[in-house]
Scaffold this motif. Structure first.
Motif, PDB file in Angstrom:
ATOM      1  N   GLU A   1       0.330   2.136 -17.053  1.00 31.60           N
ATOM      2  CA  GLU A   1       1.543   2.755 -16.535  1.00 31.60           C
ATOM      3  C   GLU A   1       1.581   2.809 -15.007  1.00 31.60           C
ATOM      4  OE1 GLU A   1       5.352   4.605 -16.946  1.00 31.60           O
ATOM      5  OE2 GLU A   1       4.094   3.272 -18.175  1.00 31.60           O
ATOM      6  N   PRO A   2       0.485   3.180 -14.314  1.00 29.70           N
ATOM      7  CA  PRO A   2       0.551   3.145 -12.841  1.00 29.70           C
ATOM      8  C   PRO A   2       0.845   1.751 -12.299  1.00 29.70           C
ATOM      9  CG  PRO A   2      -1.310   4.465 -13.571  1.00 29.70           C
ATOM     10  CD  PRO A   2      -0.775   3.777 -14.781  1.00 29.70           C
ATOM     11  N   ALA A   3       0.222   0.730 -12.901  1.00 31.13           N
ATOM     12  CA  ALA A   3       0.448  -0.641 -12.441  1.00 31.13           C
ATOM     13  C   ALA A   3       1.892  -1.062 -12.666  1.00 31.13           C
ATOM     14  CB  ALA A   3      -0.506  -1.599 -13.144  1.00 31.13           C
ATOM     15  N   LEU A   4       2.464  -0.699 -13.810  1.00 30.44           N
ATOM     16  CA  LEU A   4       3.853  -1.066 -14.084  1.00 30.44           C
ATOM     17  C   LEU A   4       4.792  -0.410 -13.078  1.00 30.44           C
ATOM     18  CD1 LEU A   4       6.033  -2.411 -15.799  1.00 30.44           C
ATOM     19  CD2 LEU A   4       6.001  -0.396 -17.281  1.00 30.44           C
ATOM     20  N   ARG A   5       4.568   0.861 -12.803  1.00 25.58           N
ATOM     21  CA  ARG A   5       5.461   1.544 -11.866  1.00 25.58           C
ATOM     22  C   ARG A   5       5.329   0.971 -10.453  1.00 25.58           C
ATOM     23  NH1 ARG A   5       6.431   7.855 -13.460  1.00 25.58           N
ATOM     24  NH2 ARG A   5       6.343   7.592 -15.725  1.00 25.58           N
ATOM     25  N   ALA A   6       4.113   0.627 -10.069  1.00 26.75           N
ATOM     26  CA  ALA A   6       3.934   0.018  -8.749  1.00 26.75           C
ATOM     27  C   ALA A   6       4.600  -1.345  -8.689  1.00 26.75           C
ATOM     28  CB  ALA A   6       2.449  -0.086  -8.428  1.00 26.75           C
ATOM     29  N   ALA A   7       4.437  -2.145  -9.750  1.00 32.85           N
ATOM     30  CA  ALA A   7       5.052  -3.473  -9.790  1.00 32.85           C
ATOM     31  C   ALA A   7       6.571  -3.372  -9.700  1.00 32.85           C
ATOM     32  CB  ALA A   7       4.632  -4.200 -11.061  1.00 32.85           C
TER      33      ALA A   7
ATOM     34  N   ASP B   1      -1.089  12.327 -11.818  1.00 35.94           N
ATOM     35  CA  ASP B   1      -1.259  13.129 -13.023  1.00 35.94           C
ATOM     36  C   ASP B   1      -0.156  12.847 -14.044  1.00 35.94           C
ATOM     37  OD1 ASP B   1      -3.464  14.216 -11.887  1.00 35.94           O
ATOM     38  OD2 ASP B   1      -2.508  16.112 -11.284  1.00 35.94           O
ATOM     39  N   GLN B   2       1.073  12.816 -13.551  1.00 32.43           N
ATOM     40  CA  GLN B   2       2.195  12.570 -14.447  1.00 32.43           C
ATOM     41  C   GLN B   2       2.199  11.125 -14.940  1.00 32.43           C
ATOM     42  OE1 GLN B   2       5.988  13.334 -12.653  1.00 32.43           O
ATOM     43  NE2 GLN B   2       7.135  12.259 -14.227  1.00 32.43           N
ATOM     44  N   VAL B   3       1.955  10.185 -14.031  1.00 31.72           N
ATOM     45  CA  VAL B   3       2.030   8.763 -14.382  1.00 31.72           C
ATOM     46  C   VAL B   3       0.933   8.382 -15.358  1.00 31.72           C
ATOM     47  CG1 VAL B   3       1.828   6.426 -13.458  1.00 31.72           C
ATOM     48  CG2 VAL B   3       3.155   8.140 -12.223  1.00 31.72           C
ATOM     49  N   ALA B   4      -0.292   8.761 -15.059  1.00 23.01           N
ATOM     50  CA  ALA B   4      -1.410   8.360 -15.909  1.00 23.01           C
ATOM     51  C   ALA B   4      -1.316   8.963 -17.294  1.00 23.01           C
ATOM     52  CB  ALA B   4      -2.732   8.752 -15.253  1.00 23.01           C
ATOM     53  N   GLY B   5      -0.658  10.091 -17.429  1.00 22.51           N
ATOM     54  CA  GLY B   5      -0.538  10.736 -18.729  1.00 22.51           C
ATOM     55  C   GLY B   5       0.608  10.216 -19.576  1.00 22.51           C
ATOM     56  N   HIS B   6       1.473   9.383 -18.985  1.00 29.63           N
ATOM     57  CA  HIS B   6       2.627   8.880 -19.741  1.00 29.63           C
ATOM     58  C   HIS B   6       2.190   7.706 -20.618  1.00 29.63           C
ATOM     59  CE1 HIS B   6       6.729   8.101 -20.789  1.00 29.63           C
ATOM     60  NE2 HIS B   6       6.697   6.882 -20.289  1.00 29.63           N
ATOM     61  N   TYR B   7       2.533   7.775 -21.896  1.00 27.47           N
ATOM     62  CA  TYR B   7       2.131   6.749 -22.861  1.00 27.47           C
ATOM     63  C   TYR B   7       3.395   6.131 -23.445  1.00 27.47           C
ATOM     64  CZ  TYR B   7      -0.613   4.679 -26.688  1.00 27.47           C
ATOM     65  OH  TYR B   7      -1.228   3.808 -27.563  1.00 27.47           O
ATOM     66  N   PRO B   8       3.891   5.024 -22.864  1.00 25.67           N
ATOM     67  CA  PRO B   8       5.236   4.533 -23.188  1.00 25.67           C
ATOM     68  C   PRO B   8       5.276   3.653 -24.437  1.00 25.67           C
ATOM     69  CG  PRO B   8       4.289   3.186 -21.469  1.00 25.67           C
ATOM     70  CD  PRO B   8       3.273   4.252 -21.778  1.00 25.67           C
ATOM     71  N   VAL B   9       4.985   4.245 -25.590  1.00 21.87           N
ATOM     72  CA  VAL B   9       5.014   3.460 -26.831  1.00 21.87           C
ATOM     73  C   VAL B   9       6.433   3.042 -27.197  1.00 21.87           C
ATOM     74  CG1 VAL B   9       2.879   4.388 -27.781  1.00 21.87           C
ATOM     75  CG2 VAL B   9       5.011   5.641 -28.110  1.00 21.87           C
ATOM     76  N   ASP B  10       7.434   3.661 -26.583  1.00 24.00           N
ATOM     77  CA  ASP B  10       8.809   3.264 -26.842  1.00 24.00           C
ATOM     78  C   ASP B  10       9.219   2.044 -26.026  1.00 24.00           C
ATOM     79  OD1 ASP B  10       8.565   4.706 -24.500  1.00 24.00           O
ATOM     80  OD2 ASP B  10      10.547   5.647 -24.655  1.00 24.00           O
ATOM     81  N   ASP B  11       8.354   1.601 -25.122  1.00 23.13           N
ATOM     82  CA  ASP B  11       8.613   0.411 -24.292  1.00 23.13           C
ATOM     83  C   ASP B  11       7.283  -0.318 -24.079  1.00 23.13           C
ATOM     84  OD1 ASP B  11       9.847  -1.442 -22.640  1.00 23.13           O
ATOM     85  OD2 ASP B  11       9.785  -0.143 -20.868  1.00 23.13           O
TER      86      ASP B  11
ATOM     87  N   GLY C   1       0.809  -1.211   0.000  1.00 20.84           N
ATOM     88  CA  GLY C   1       0.000   0.000   0.000  1.00 20.84           C
ATOM     89  C   GLY C   1       0.842   1.261   0.000  1.00 20.84           C
ATOM     90  N   LYS C   2       1.977   1.209   0.692  1.00 18.80           N
ATOM     91  CA  LYS C   2       2.876   2.370   0.727  1.00 18.80           C
ATOM     92  C   LYS C   2       3.468   2.629  -0.666  1.00 18.80           C
ATOM     93  CE  LYS C   2       5.791   5.521   2.337  1.00 18.80           C
ATOM     94  NZ  LYS C   2       6.689   5.677   1.181  1.00 18.80           N
ATOM     95  N   ILE C   3       3.852   1.568  -1.335  1.00 21.09           N
ATOM     96  CA  ILE C   3       4.421   1.729  -2.676  1.00 21.09           C
ATOM     97  C   ILE C   3       3.364   2.284  -3.627  1.00 21.09           C
ATOM     98  CG2 ILE C   3       5.334   0.434  -4.647  1.00 21.09           C
ATOM     99  CD1 ILE C   3       6.724  -1.373  -2.569  1.00 21.09           C
ATOM    100  N   TRP C   4       2.144   1.767  -3.521  1.00 22.68           N
ATOM    101  CA  TRP C   4       1.076   2.258  -4.370  1.00 22.68           C
ATOM    102  C   TRP C   4       0.772   3.723  -4.063  1.00 22.68           C
ATOM    103  CZ3 TRP C   4      -1.000   1.949  -8.763  1.00 22.68           C
ATOM    104  CH2 TRP C   4      -2.251   2.490  -9.022  1.00 22.68           C
ATOM    105  N   ALA C   5       0.830   4.109  -2.802  1.00 26.28           N
ATOM    106  CA  ALA C   5       0.579   5.499  -2.434  1.00 26.28           C
ATOM    107  C   ALA C   5       1.629   6.422  -3.060  1.00 26.28           C
ATOM    108  CB  ALA C   5       0.574   5.650  -0.918  1.00 26.28           C
ATOM    109  N   ASP C   6       2.875   5.958  -3.137  1.00 29.01           N
ATOM    110  CA  ASP C   6       3.919   6.766  -3.751  1.00 29.01           C
ATOM    111  C   ASP C   6       3.638   6.988  -5.238  1.00 29.01           C
ATOM    112  OD1 ASP C   6       5.187   6.860  -1.319  1.00 29.01           O
ATOM    113  OD2 ASP C   6       6.635   5.266  -1.803  1.00 29.01           O
ATOM    114  N   VAL C   7       3.140   5.925  -5.907  1.00 30.56           N
ATOM    115  CA  VAL C   7       2.784   6.062  -7.326  1.00 30.56           C
ATOM    116  C   VAL C   7       1.581   6.991  -7.477  1.00 30.56           C
ATOM    117  CG1 VAL C   7       1.948   4.834  -9.368  1.00 30.56           C
ATOM    118  CG2 VAL C   7       3.712   3.800  -7.936  1.00 30.56           C
ATOM    119  N   ALA C   8       0.586   6.808  -6.615  1.00 28.65           N
ATOM    120  CA  ALA C   8      -0.626   7.621  -6.705  1.00 28.65           C
ATOM    121  C   ALA C   8      -0.331   9.095  -6.468  1.00 28.65           C
ATOM    122  CB  ALA C   8      -1.662   7.127  -5.702  1.00 28.65           C
ATOM    123  N   ALA C   9       0.693   9.384  -5.700  1.00 31.18           N
ATOM    124  CA  ALA C   9       1.036  10.782  -5.425  1.00 31.18           C
ATOM    125  C   ALA C   9       1.473  11.509  -6.684  1.00 31.18           C
ATOM    126  CB  ALA C   9       2.146  10.845  -4.375  1.00 31.18           C
ATOM    127  N   GLU C  10       1.897  10.753  -7.683  1.00 33.79           N
ATOM    128  CA  GLU C  10       2.289  11.333  -8.974  1.00 33.79           C
ATOM    129  C   GLU C  10       1.301  10.947 -10.062  1.00 33.79           C
ATOM    130  OE1 GLU C  10       7.125  11.300  -8.380  1.00 33.79           O
ATOM    131  OE2 GLU C  10       6.164   9.608  -9.402  1.00 33.79           O
TER     132      GLU C  10
END
Length: 508
Positions: free
Chosen positions: A395-401, A200-210, A189-198
């Motif tokens: 993207e949020p799920a990948l960063r949390a994982a 706006d930036q995370v959800a808007g990232h579209y990583p077509v290069d990866d 939950g702590k790791i997910w909270a760290d991702v959720a704190a960002e």
């Protein structure tokens, strides 16, 4: 056309067919000849709302369209049959010259017997009988009669379906654990909270290069397992369920072999792409692989009984499978409990035919995150990437994982707790008359013998629910035999179990 007597003879091989659908240009004749008291014979198509039929007879198979349309028609017939229902398909012999390249005699498409059996399999049936019924006057296909059984279709064939079944009043659900994350450090939950704190930036990232997450994931996953995992051999998806769906394509229509009570999803998807599925006891698995010469072998590690196949045995089985050109897919959805050193991911590079799947539902209790990943042998990387859907993980799920993997192994306290509370849990069940298999000491569940359902009923009478294995997509799946019970870890769940279990009736 083949006589209705031959059709009736095939129908009599299986459970009674009280409701029969008849289709095809010669439908009228078998419809009349198959009629009998207590039986309903209906011409295709059935009326909306009609119950599923027990059997379908496609009489005088003479279709003028293409193969794709024929397959769609047979798939629609299968949807109108109950699971396990019978299909009898009768194709008359070609009446004249047939183009050997197109299979057409004029406007009619004729199938050779093997083609017709394959078409039936690809529509969601298991072909059980093929017989020739008459020779063609020229070089065209002979008359053929095919009998097949309708497979249980997704989503009904998938493991998730059983989770929605009503079980009466349940006060303690031991199909899963809701008290694992209390013992993890760091807490997911702590790791997910760290991702959720960002967010706006995370959800808007579209990583077509990866698009598979391999580029960003490889350094983290390599450190986690202590072995180099190149980006091309690593693919992330929306949980192991989505990866199983895609990787069913590794069977490519060939046979699939799995031990009894293996998670059925990959098998179900492969069956609907034309694969024959075979199950075997653990003791007979090697012999079954050599007998069936499969295209894909599926293993659960740990298995339903909480047993863990040794890494050396996985490598040995991969070697046996390689002799038939088979891929071995190891579903390690629940292997997080063992720690990274115990994963088959550490030996994937040592074999040429291994795919290892890992997720975050078990131990991390992140089922809602929908994150999972596949690590494959170098030789398999191009095939795996052909099948896995790109951009499959958010993207949020990948960063949390990646965040939880970067934290290392947070399960040390959980393993200590499992080793502390699992033995007394097993002893209590055994003292209550249940035959218990404990399995690996780090896996937080046991199984109890339940050959006739008495154990499950005895527990249900006290408000305790266990998990039965999901049936394999084969005509006669092995009986469940055992009931999975997750070990209560927290004091509140242990006390609730003790309260409910006290005074339990003898399961025999």
């Amino acid at each position: 056309m083949t006589s209705a007597g031959a059709v009736g003879r095939l129908l009599d091989r299986w459970p009674p067919a009280d409701r029969i659908l008849v289709a095809g240009p010669d439908a009228a004749r078998p419809a009349g000849e198959l009629a009998r008291p207590g039986r309903t014979v209906t011409a295709w198509p059935p009326a909306p709302g009609d119950p599923r039929a027990d059997a379908a007879v496609c009489a005088g198979w003479r279709w003028t369209s293409g193969e794709a349309e024929h397959r769609r028609f047979l798939a629609e017939v299968r949807r109108r049959l109950r699971p396990g229902g019978t299909l009898i398909l009768d194709q008359a012999a070609a009446g004249g010259d047939v183009d050997p390249l197109t299979g057409r005699g004029g406007t009619v498409r004729y199938y050779h017997p093997t083609e017709l059996a394959g078409l039936v399999r690809a529509a969601g049936f298991r072909t059980e009988h093929v017989e020739l019924t008459g020779a063609a006057p020229g070089a065209g296909p002979p008359g053929v009669l095919v009998a097949a059984r309708a497979l249980l279709a997704p989503p009904e064939a998938l493991a998730v379906t059983g989770w929605g079944a009503d079980a009466g009043e349940v006060r303690l659900d031991l199909r899963y654990a809701d008290d694992e994350t209390e013992l993890l450090d760091p807490a997911p939950g702590k790791i997910w909270a760290d991702v959720a704190a960002e967010a706006d930036q995370v959800a808007g990232h579209y990583p077509v290069d990866d698009p598979f997450g391999g580029v960003r994931g490889a350094p983290v996953v390599s450190r986690f397992f202590g072995r180099p995992v190149p980006p091309g051999q690593l693919s992330f998806g929306a949980g192991v369920t989505s990866l199983l769906r895609d990787l069913a394509g590794l069977a490519d229509g060939g046979p699939v072999v799995a031990p009894e009570h293996t998670h059925p999803d990959l098998q179900a998807w492969a069956a609907f792409a034309g694969s024959d599925v075979h199950v075997a006891t653990a003791a007979a698995l090697t012999a079954r692989i050599r007998e069936c010469r499969p295209a894909l072998v599926l293993l659960d590690r740990p298995g339903f009984d909480a047993g863990v196949l040794a890494l050396a045995d996985v490598v040995r089985l991969a070697g046996v499978a390689a002799q038939t050109g088979a891929v071995v897919v190891v579903d390690e959805s629940a292997a997080a409990y063992l720690g990274p050193a115990g994963s088959c991911a550490t030996v994937a590079a040592d074999t040429g035919n291994l795919v290892v799947l890992r997720g975050f539902t078990k131990a991390y209790s992140w089922g809602g995150l929908r994150a999972g990943y596949a690590i494959c042998s170098p030789e398999l990387a191009p095939r795996v990437r052909e099948l896995i859907t790109p951009m499959l993980i958010g993207e949020p799920a990948l960063r949390a994982a990646l965040g939880v993997l970067a934290a290392g192994d947070p399960l040390a306290a959980l393993r200590r707790r499992v080793r502390e509370v699992k033995p007394p849990f097993a002893r209590k069940l055994a003292a209550g008359g249940f035959a218990v298999i404990s399995g690996h000491p780090d896996i937080p569940w046991v199984t109890v013998a339940d050959p006739d359902g008495a154990a499950g009923r005895a527990l249900a009478a006290r408000g305790i629910r266990g998990l039965l294995p999901a049936p394999a997509p084969v005509p006669a799946p092995p009986a469940p035999g055992r009931l999975h019970l997750t070990v209560p870890l927290s004091r509140r769940r242990i006390e609730l179990f003790d309260t409910l279990f006290e005074g339990q009736d003898d399961p025999a």
